[in-house]
Each structure stands twice: as C-alpha cells, then as structure tokens.
Design an enzyme around this catalytic site. Structure first.
Site, mmCIF file in Angstrom:
data_model
loop_
_atom_site.group_PDB
_atom_site.id
_atom_site.type_symbol
_atom_site.label_atom_id
_atom_site.label_comp_id
_atom_site.label_asym_id
_atom_site.label_seq_id
_atom_site.Cartn_x
_atom_site.Cartn_y
_atom_site.Cartn_z
ATOM 1 N N ASP A 140 0.800 -1.233 0.000
ATOM 2 C CA ASP A 140 0.000 0.000 0.000
ATOM 3 C C ASP A 140 0.833 1.285 0.000
ATOM 4 O O ASP A 140 0.510 2.229 -0.732
ATOM 5 C CB ASP A 140 -1.012 0.013 1.144
ATOM 6 N N ASP A 161 1.695 -9.724 4.111
ATOM 7 C CA ASP A 161 0.560 -9.486 5.012
ATOM 8 C C ASP A 161 -0.791 -9.796 4.357
ATOM 9 O O ASP A 161 -1.788 -9.945 5.053
ATOM 10 C CB ASP A 161 0.536 -8.019 5.474
HETATM 11 O O1 F6P Z 1 4.484 -5.340 5.637
HETATM 12 C C1 F6P Z 1 5.347 -6.426 5.683
HETATM 13 C C2 F6P Z 1 6.022 -6.524 7.015
HETATM 14 O O2 F6P Z 1 6.844 -7.665 7.011
HETATM 15 C C3 F6P Z 1 5.081 -6.523 8.219
HETATM 16 O O3 F6P Z 1 4.439 -7.751 8.404
HETATM 17 C C4 F6P Z 1 6.020 -6.108 9.324
HETATM 18 O O4 F6P Z 1 5.359 -5.499 10.405
HETATM 19 C C5 F6P Z 1 6.878 -5.093 8.627
HETATM 20 O O5 F6P Z 1 6.861 -5.407 7.243
HETATM 21 C C6 F6P Z 1 8.300 -5.048 9.100
HETATM 22 O O6 F6P Z 1 8.961 -4.023 8.443
HETATM 23 P P1 F6P Z 1 10.504 -3.700 8.572
HETATM 24 O O7 F6P Z 1 11.182 -4.419 7.453
HETATM 25 O O8 F6P Z 1 10.569 -2.222 8.406
HETATM 26 O O9 F6P Z 1 10.955 -4.144 9.914
#
Ligand code: F6P
Length: 414
Positions: A139, A163
């Site tokens: 998104d 997700d």
């Molecule tokens: O949106 C995908 C995701 O893996 C989520 O499930 C998780 O909260 C987030 O990204 C983690 O993001 P980052 O890579 O910034 O830690």
C-alpha cells in the site's frame, strides 16, 4: 498538467519501448519471480526493461544506477528470495525528510522538514528513456505509484506483501510462503512445547491485519489465535489457556504482531520518525507470555499445583518468527502467482493503455474470483490513512467461523 512533462501523451503516440521496474517496501518472497516474468514477457513484445534499484530512492539517484535487464540476468532467479533490485520501505519522494550530519532535520515546532523530490525523480526516469513503470509493492509503495500516474507516467502496480492486506485483490504474492514458514516453525515449536508441557506463543507478522496469524492457526491446528480484528479479553485468554492445559497439557498460541497488550500501556511499538508507515511492530507475544504465566500461576491447590497434579508451575515461552517469514525461497504457489502477476502487468501496459477520464493511466494487477484483472490504482489507494487502505480479516467471515469450529479460541468473551 504538472511541471513534469506529461509522458502519457507522448507514449500514446509512439508506444512503449522501455519499461522500468522497481520493487518497493518490505521485501517478500516472489519479487524475483515477478522481475523475471516482466523481463520474459517484455521480450515477447520486443520491449526493453530497465531495473530501478533501491525502490524509490533509485528513481531519485537516476540513470547511473539503473540496470538493463535481459533474459540472462533473470535466469534461475525464480527460486530466490529477496529482490535483485533491492528495496526500501522509507523513501517516499513526495515527502522526503531532510537530513544533515545530525540526522533528520526539524522545524522550530519539532515537526520534520520535508522535501518533494518526485518531479526530479520522474524526470530522471524519463531521461533514461523509460516510458512506463511497473511498480511492485504494497500500500505505501503503490500510493506513490498512484501519484506518479497522476503526474502522467503510465504505471502498473503489482500487489506484493506477505501481510495479504491489500484492498482490491483477493491475494498478494508472498503470503503463501509466509504462512508456510510459520506452519513449519510451529511443527518444531510444538514438539518442544509438548515435551515440557509449556504454553508456546508464536508471534507472526501482518501489521494491523491478522491474515497470516489466522491462516497459520488453521493450518497448524493451533489452540488459540490472537488478531487485532477480534480484540481479546485479558481474563478470557487466561481461562481458555487453563482449559487447554487441563485438556492436553501444552498449548500453541499464535499471536498477530498488531494485537493490543493485556494490560494497557504494558507494551509500546517502535515509532520510526520520518518513515511513511512509522509503526514498527514486534515483541507483543513476550508481553502476553509474561502476563499469562503470572496469571496462570496465581491460583494453586493445597499442594502448590496449578493446572492438575502434574503441572506445578505453568511455563510460557514466546518465539517471534520475525524475518524468516519474509526471507528465503518462495513456495511453488507464490512462484506461479508472481509469474502470472508479472506477465499480466506487461500485458496491461502493452495491450490496454487507455487513460482514464483524467488522462492518467494507473492500474494494479488484481486477482478476482481466481482470474487476473486490472483495477484502478485510484480505487486501491483512496483513503487518507494507511490503515483504511488495508484489507483486514472479516471477523464474521467464513475463515473465522471455520477456526472457531475447529476449536481455536480467539480469546474473546462469547
Ligand atoms: O508489511 C510487511 C512486514 O513484514 C510486516 O508484516 C512487518 O510489520 C513489517 O513489514 C516489518 O517491516 P521492517 O522491514 O521495516 O521491519
């Protein structure tokens, strides 16, 4: 008409000769399969492909870092996790936090200072001869994709996220792999939990959407699943866990990272200043684990036993599955889905380049009733807040009912 040239008028006259592809947001198994599919399909139309690395930051860095992609560059990458183009989940060029040697720069009132580099980035892309963009993202990434389409760039989004929370598509690639990884982990966690008669909490990703948790719980016959769409009751989770321990001696509880804390204020998510989606989840299963252990040990019989005449002290252990959900090889299902999405994105650009009523072309590949179609990016991203753009678990839906019928508790009072 913006200051940036309206590329679409020109493209409509001369046709698409070069497609730019970029991957943005958190990585996800299947990104390389999409890149490969786009390159292979573009070949069929006699169109060149340029890879834009590092997500939107690469668009800004310009032509020097763009990569010509040909068949030999994508040989065998279908089975590789990550993305050969790299990714970034905090480079919104429309609102880019200004930095100096001390890091982020602030106004006197404490708010961040932002710059808009979107026009410069789009000019870079156009200077490199790129006529249209395939943007693979969730998104956040697709919000910028929509905005570039409004500036006259033909854009096709490919829905990516483990997700599975994107509106306007039944499924995103990466989700199947994430759920498979979680189930594999639970197969291991269950045996050690059973051996020690423990309550095993397994934290999974998903942000505010509980799809990964719900699918994992059903597929691994968990005893309880906590998702933010069905707020749990702090006393009920204690009662339900006690009942599970009485019946089978150990328990598997799947915890979606976005759920609230059992005691208000006992857990805080990390906030990353300047990031488009500033909340970083993580750690809630530990908090719930401590809470459950404390509560379950607070009632004992005259001999000091808690649950029955075998379990003296209830032990709870939390495992945060973290990034193993996102890394590594995609499942066969995700490889196929990614390949279908990539090929269809090229087809949409090459065969259906018809601008909307505003003269823009911004689409997203979507799965509807198990068939591929293209939806308007304007319809996918049409709410001001990220959470309103997300598709969350339907708390009255078939899968929730199925889970309940399979004996899985949601920790809610019923
Ligand atoms: O949106 C995908 C995701 O893996 C989520 O499930 C998780 O909260 C987030 O990204 C983690 O993001 P980052 O890579 O910034 O830690």
């Amino acid at each position: 008409m913006t200051e940036t040239t309206r590329k679409i008028d020109e493209v409509l006259k001369t046709g698409i000769k070069t497609i730019g592809i970029m991957t943005g947001g958190g990585d996800c198994p299947g990104l390389n399969a999409v890149i490969r599919s786009v390159v292979m399909m573009s070949k069929k139309y006699g169109v060149k492909v340029k890879g834009i690395p590092y997500g939107y930051r690469g668009m800004f860095l310009g032509e020097k870092c763009y990569i010509d992609l040909d068949v030999e560059d994508v040989d065998d990458i279908i089975e590789k996790g990550g993305t050969i183009l790299h990714s970034s989940n905090k480079d919104n060029l429309f609102k880019y936090p200004r930095r100096d040697k001390n890091g982020l720069m602030h106004n006197e009132d404490g708010s961040l200072i932002y710059d808009d580099f979107s026009h410069q980035a789009l000019e870079n892309v156009q200077k490199a001869g790129i006529d249209a963009l395939i943007i693979v993202g969730g998104d956040g990434t697709l919000t910028s994709g929509r905005d570039y389409s409004r500036m006259g760039m033909p854009v096709v989004g490919v829905p990516k996220t483990i997700d599975n929370d994107l509106r306007s598509t039944e499924v995103t690639f990466g989700f199947d792999t994430a759920v498979t990884r979680c189930c594999d982990a639970i197969t291991s966690i269950r045996t050690t939990g059973e051996a020690h008669s423990r309550v095993m909490l397994v934290e999974v990703m998903g942000r505010n959407a509980g799809h990964i948790a719900l699918h994992t719980a059903i597929a691994s016959s968990a005893d309880m699943v906590l998702i933010s769409e069905i707020p749990y009751d702090s006393e009920q989770i204690v009662k339900d866990t006690r009942a599970i321990l009485e019946r089978k001696g150990s328990a598997i509880i799947v915890v979606s990272e976005g759920v609230h804390a059992p005691v208000q204020g006992s857990h805080k998510n990390k906030i990353v200043e300047g990031s488009p989606d500033a909340v970083r989840f993580g750690g809630i299963a530990n908090v719930i684990s401590d809470y459950l252990e404390n509560e379950l040990n607070s009632e004992r019989d005259e001999n000091g036993y808690t649950i029955n005449d075998v379990i003296i002290d209830v032990e709870c252990r939390a495992t945060n599955l973290g990034y193993i959900q996102r890394g590594g090889a995609p499942t066969a299902n995700d490889r196929i889905l990614s390949t279908r999405f990539g090929a269809f994105a090229v087809k949409v650009l090459m065969e259906n380049l018809v601008p909307d009523a505003n003269g823009n072309f911004g689409k997203m590949v979507s799965m509807q009733n198990n068939s591929l179609t293209a939806v308007e990016l304007e319809d996918v991203i049409n709410s001001a807040t990220m959470i309103d753009n997300q598709r969350r678990v339907d708390s009255d839906g078939e899968l929730v009912e199925l889970a309940r019928n399979m004996g899985i508790s949601f920790g809610d009072v019923r």
